[in-house]
Motif scaffolding. Structure first.
Motif, PDB file in Angstrom:
ATOM      1  N   MET A  56      21.161  29.103  62.965  1.00  0.00           N
ATOM      2  CA  MET A  56      21.795  30.482  63.517  1.00  0.00           C
ATOM      3  C   MET A  56      21.732  31.700  62.646  1.00  0.00           C
ATOM      4  N   ASP A  57      21.885  32.846  63.404  1.00  0.00           N
ATOM      5  CA  ASP A  57      21.703  34.040  62.776  1.00  0.00           C
ATOM      6  C   ASP A  57      23.233  34.569  62.717  1.00  0.00           C
ATOM      7  N   ILE A  58      23.902  34.442  61.600  1.00  0.00           N
ATOM      8  CA  ILE A  58      25.229  34.838  61.308  1.00  0.00           C
ATOM      9  C   ILE A  58      25.488  36.085  60.370  1.00  0.00           C
ATOM     10  N   ARG A  59      25.658  37.156  61.197  1.00  0.00           N
ATOM     11  CA  ARG A  59      25.973  38.438  60.162  1.00  0.00           C
ATOM     12  C   ARG A  59      27.296  38.134  59.511  1.00  0.00           C
ATOM     13  N   ILE A  60      27.273  38.747  58.215  1.00  0.00           N
ATOM     14  CA  ILE A  60      28.163  38.418  57.380  1.00  0.00           C
ATOM     15  C   ILE A  60      28.769  40.047  56.796  1.00  0.00           C
ATOM     16  N   GLU A  61      29.888  40.242  57.248  1.00  0.00           N
ATOM     17  CA  GLU A  61      30.788  41.545  56.564  1.00  0.00           C
ATOM     18  C   GLU A  61      31.647  40.868  55.618  1.00  0.00           C
ATOM     19  N   ARG A  62      31.501  41.582  54.406  1.00  0.00           N
ATOM     20  CA  ARG A  62      32.410  41.160  53.459  1.00  0.00           C
ATOM     21  C   ARG A  62      33.614  42.237  53.283  1.00  0.00           C
ATOM     22  N   VAL A  63      34.890  41.577  53.123  1.00  0.00           N
ATOM     23  CA  VAL A  63      35.866  42.279  52.756  1.00  0.00           C
ATOM     24  C   VAL A  63      35.682  43.138  51.647  1.00  0.00           C
ATOM     25  N   SER A  64      36.078  44.400  51.395  1.00  0.00           N
ATOM     26  CA  SER A  64      35.921  45.200  50.183  1.00  0.00           C
ATOM     27  C   SER A  64      36.754  44.846  49.234  1.00  0.00           C
ATOM     28  N   PRO A  65      36.502  44.928  48.126  1.00  0.00           N
ATOM     29  CA  PRO A  65      37.167  44.237  46.736  1.00  0.00           C
ATOM     30  C   PRO A  65      38.495  45.051  46.972  1.00  0.00           C
ATOM     31  N   ASP A  66      38.913  46.198  47.186  1.00  0.00           N
ATOM     32  CA  ASP A  66      40.031  46.725  47.054  1.00  0.00           C
ATOM     33  C   ASP A  66      41.105  46.183  48.168  1.00  0.00           C
ATOM     34  N   LYS A  67      40.572  45.535  49.290  1.00  0.00           N
ATOM     35  CA  LYS A  67      41.489  44.827  50.232  1.00  0.00           C
ATOM     36  C   LYS A  67      41.456  43.422  50.163  1.00  0.00           C
ATOM     37  N   ALA A  68      40.666  43.150  49.224  1.00  0.00           N
ATOM     38  CA  ALA A  68      40.809  41.321  49.036  1.00  0.00           C
ATOM     39  C   ALA A  68      42.442  41.137  48.725  1.00  0.00           C
ATOM     40  N   LYS A  69      42.571  39.913  49.479  1.00  0.00           N
ATOM     41  CA  LYS A  69      44.234  39.356  49.349  1.00  0.00           C
ATOM     42  C   LYS A  69      44.101  38.527  48.011  1.00  0.00           C
ATOM     43  N   LYS A  70      45.541  38.635  47.599  1.00  0.00           N
ATOM     44  CA  LYS A  70      45.696  37.915  46.292  1.00  0.00           C
ATOM     45  C   LYS A  70      45.822  36.586  46.831  1.00  0.00           C
ATOM     46  N   LYS A  71      45.141  35.450  46.117  1.00  0.00           N
ATOM     47  CA  LYS A  71      45.562  34.078  46.512  1.00  0.00           C
ATOM     48  C   LYS A  71      46.914  33.679  46.218  1.00  0.00           C
ATOM     49  N   PRO A  72      47.548  32.872  47.041  1.00  0.00           N
ATOM     50  CA  PRO A  72      48.904  32.411  46.890  1.00  0.00           C
ATOM     51  C   PRO A  72      48.940  31.348  45.605  1.00  0.00           C
ATOM     52  N   GLU A  73      50.118  31.398  45.016  1.00  0.00           N
ATOM     53  CA  GLU A  73      50.207  30.859  43.777  1.00  0.00           C
ATOM     54  C   GLU A  73      51.761  29.844  44.230  1.00  0.00           C
ATOM     55  N   GLY A  74      51.754  28.632  43.634  1.00  0.00           N
ATOM     56  CA  GLY A  74      52.831  27.938  43.610  1.00  0.00           C
ATOM     57  C   GLY A  74      52.735  27.084  45.218  1.00  0.00           C
ATOM     58  N   ALA A  75      53.938  26.873  45.726  1.00  0.00           N
ATOM     59  CA  ALA A  75      53.900  26.185  47.110  1.00  0.00           C
ATOM     60  C   ALA A  75      53.320  26.864  48.123  1.00  0.00           C
ATOM     61  N   LEU A  76      52.426  26.015  48.825  1.00  0.00           N
ATOM     62  CA  LEU A  76      51.435  26.838  49.977  1.00  0.00           C
ATOM     63  C   LEU A  76      52.290  26.493  51.121  1.00  0.00           C
ATOM     64  N   GLY A  77      53.314  25.595  51.388  1.00  0.00           N
ATOM     65  CA  GLY A  77      53.575  25.380  52.754  1.00  0.00           C
ATOM     66  C   GLY A  77      52.497  24.949  53.691  1.00  0.00           C
ATOM     67  N   PHE A  78      52.920  25.201  54.900  1.00  0.00           N
ATOM     68  CA  PHE A  78      51.513  24.844  55.884  1.00  0.00           C
ATOM     69  C   PHE A  78      51.484  26.167  56.943  1.00  0.00           C
ATOM     70  N   GLY A  79      50.166  26.503  57.073  1.00  0.00           N
ATOM     71  CA  GLY A  79      50.005  27.647  58.050  1.00  0.00           C
ATOM     72  C   GLY A  79      50.737  29.020  57.578  1.00  0.00           C
ATOM     73  N   LYS A  80      50.776  29.218  56.470  1.00  0.00           N
ATOM     74  CA  LYS A  80      51.578  30.473  56.016  1.00  0.00           C
ATOM     75  C   LYS A  80      50.496  31.611  55.492  1.00  0.00           C
ATOM     76  N   TYR A  81      49.459  31.210  54.848  1.00  0.00           N
ATOM     77  CA  TYR A  81      48.611  32.097  54.133  1.00  0.00           C
ATOM     78  C   TYR A  81      47.245  32.012  54.948  1.00  0.00           C
ATOM     79  N   PHE A  82      46.400  32.974  54.947  1.00  0.00           N
ATOM     80  CA  PHE A  82      45.042  32.984  55.494  1.00  0.00           C
ATOM     81  C   PHE A  82      44.081  33.641  54.492  1.00  0.00           C
ATOM     82  N   THR A  83      42.801  33.242  54.725  1.00  0.00           N
ATOM     83  CA  THR A  83      41.638  33.747  53.733  1.00  0.00           C
ATOM     84  C   THR A  83      41.382  35.237  54.190  1.00  0.00           C
TER      85      THR A  83
END
Length: 354
Positions: A1-28
Motif C-alpha cells: 500500500m501507498d501510505i502517506r505519513i505526516e509526522r507531528v511536529s516536535p513542539d506538539k509531540a505528547k509527553k509519554k505517560p509515566e506511572g500507572a497507565l490504566g486502560f484507554g486513558k492515553y493516546f499516541t
C-alpha cells in the motif's frame, strides 16, 4: 500500500505517560486514516497527527449508528520484537461486522498492513513492562451528510493507539459478576455477533446498576427465554462444571471472541473436555449447589483471562473456588500472555512480528 505519513511536529509531540497507565486513558501522537467512496473503493491511506475529526452534523454515523470497531494489542517481546496476536482474525471479524451493517469490507491482508503501519509509526509508545501493551482500536464510521436510512456512500477507517496496563485495576484477581434478568443485550438475527457501538450502548444501564451493587461486570442471558447464558459485557465466559469446560455456543447473538477461540484451541490440545453448547442459569445453580461448579472465567483481548470469584443470581450469591484463581484460569492466562509477550514458543503461528 501507498501510505502517506505526516509526522507531528516536535513542539506538539505528547509527553509519554509515566506511572500507572490504566486502560484507554492515553493516546499516541498519530492515527491512521483511510477513506472509502462508492465507485472508487478505499483510497487516501495516511498517517497523520492524532486529533479531532471534522464531520458534518448530519453525518450518518450520528443519526443511524453505522459504525463498527475492533480491538487488539501490540506487545513488546522479551527479545525486543514487537508482536501482534492473530490480527487476521480481527480483520475477518471486522469484515463480518461490515457485512451485517452494510459497510465496505477491507481485504484481510490490507487490514493487517494498515495496523502494522500504524503501530510501526508509533512503535516507541509501546510500554515495556510485563503486563502492559499498546492497545489498537481500528474503527469505521459512515460520513455521508444525509438524513435518511440507507447505507452511506462514504466512510472513514481509522486506527488509534493507546498504551495500557491491565483492563481491571485489580489485575488477575477474581471479579464479581451480576446476572442481568431484566434487560437483554442482543437476540439472534440482530447485531450481537458484531462489534458495533449500539451493542455496548445498550449495556451501559445494566453495567451502571451492577457497579452500584458492587459488581464489576454484567452477565447477559438470551433475549428470548431469559434463561441461557450468553456473555459478559466485555468478555466471553467459560464455566468448569465437574471437569467439563463449557462456553455458550455461537448462535448469532454473542461476539465470536478471538481470545475465546484461542482458549478453546489451547484447552482442547491440553486434553480438557471443552463443550460449546447452551448453558442455563438453572444448570449453573444446580452445579454450585452440588459442589460441581469448579471455575468461571472470562476471555477477551482487554483482560485476556478474568477469573470470576462471585456470581449473583437474583438474591442468591454464589462464591466460586473460595474466591480464588482457578487452575484452568491461571494456566490459560500464563500460556496466552506468554505467547503474546514472546516468553513461550508460539507453536500455533498466532503471533505476527512488526
Amino acid at each position: 500500500m501507498d501510505i502517506r505519513i505526516e509526522r507531528v511536529s516536535p513542539d506538539k509531540a505528547k509527553k509519554k505517560p509515566e506511572g500507572a497507565l490504566g486502560f484507554g486513558k492515553y493516546f499516541t501522537d498519530h492515527m491512521f486514516l483511510m477513506e472509502y467512496t462508492t465507485g472508487k473503493g478505499w483510497h487516501d491511506a495516511r498517517i497523520v497527527p492524532y486529533g479531532p475529526i471534522a464531520l458534518d452534523p448530519s453525518a450518518m454515523v450520528f443519526h443511524y449508528g453505522q459504525e463498527i470497531f475492533e480491538g487488539l494489542k501490540a506487545y513488546h517481546a522479551a527479545d525486543g520484537r514487537t508482536l501482534l496476536f492473530r490480527p487476521d482474525e480481527n480483520a475477518k471479524r471486522m469484515n463480518s461486522s461490515c457485512h451485517r451493517l452494510c459497510m465496505p469490507e477491507i481485504p484481510v491482508d490490507t487490514w493487517v498492513e494498515c495496523v502494522k503501519a500504524a503501530v510501526k509509526n508509533d512503535i516507541d509508545w509501546i510500554p515495556t513492562d510485563f503486563g502492559t501493551s499498546l492497545y489498537i482500536r481500528p474503527f469505521m464510521i459512515a460520513t455521508d451528510p444525509f438524513l435518511g436510512v440507507r447505507a452511506s456512500d462514504h466512510y472513514y477507517f481509522i486506527i488509534i493507539l493507546s498504551p495500557v496496563a491491565s483492563y481491571y485495576e485489580s489485575g488477575l484477581n477474581p471479579v464479581r459478576i451480576y446476572i442481568e434478568t431484566e434487560y437483554v443485550r442482543a437476540v439472534r438475527g440482530g447485531t450481537g455477533f458484531t462489534k458495533c457501538g449500539g451493542n455496548y450502548a445498550a449495556s451501559i444501564l445494566s453495567q451502571s446498576n451492577a457497579h452500584t451493587e458492587g459488581y464489576e461486570q454484567v452477565l447477559w442471558l438470551d433475549g428470548v427465554h431469559r434463561e441461557y447464558i450468553e456473555e459478559v459485557g466485555a468478555m466471553n465466559v467459560f464455566f468448569k462444571i465437574d471437569g467439563e469446560i463449557v462456553t455458550p455456543s455461537l448462535e448469532g447473538s454473542i461476539l465470536p471472541g478471538i481470545t475465546r477461540k484461542s482458549a478453546i484451541e489451547l484447552l482442547t490440545k491440553k486434553g480438557y473436555k471443552v463443550s460449546e453448547r447452551k448453558l442455563s442459569v438453572r444448570e449453573v445453580e444446580e452445579a454450585a449447589d452440588a459442589g460441581k461448579l469448579e471455575e468461571i472465567f472470562g476471555t477477551g483481548t482487554a483482560a485476556v483471562i478474568s477469573p470470576v470469584g462471585e456470581l449473583k443470581i437474583g438474591g442468591k450469591h454464589i462464591v466460586i473456588n473460595d474466591n480464588k484463581i482457578g487452575e484452568v484460569s491461571s494456566w490459560l492466562y500464563n500460556t496466552l500472555t506468554g505467547i503474546q509477550w514472546g516468553r513461550i514458543e508460539d507453536k500455533n503461528g498466532w503471533t505476527v512480528t512488526i
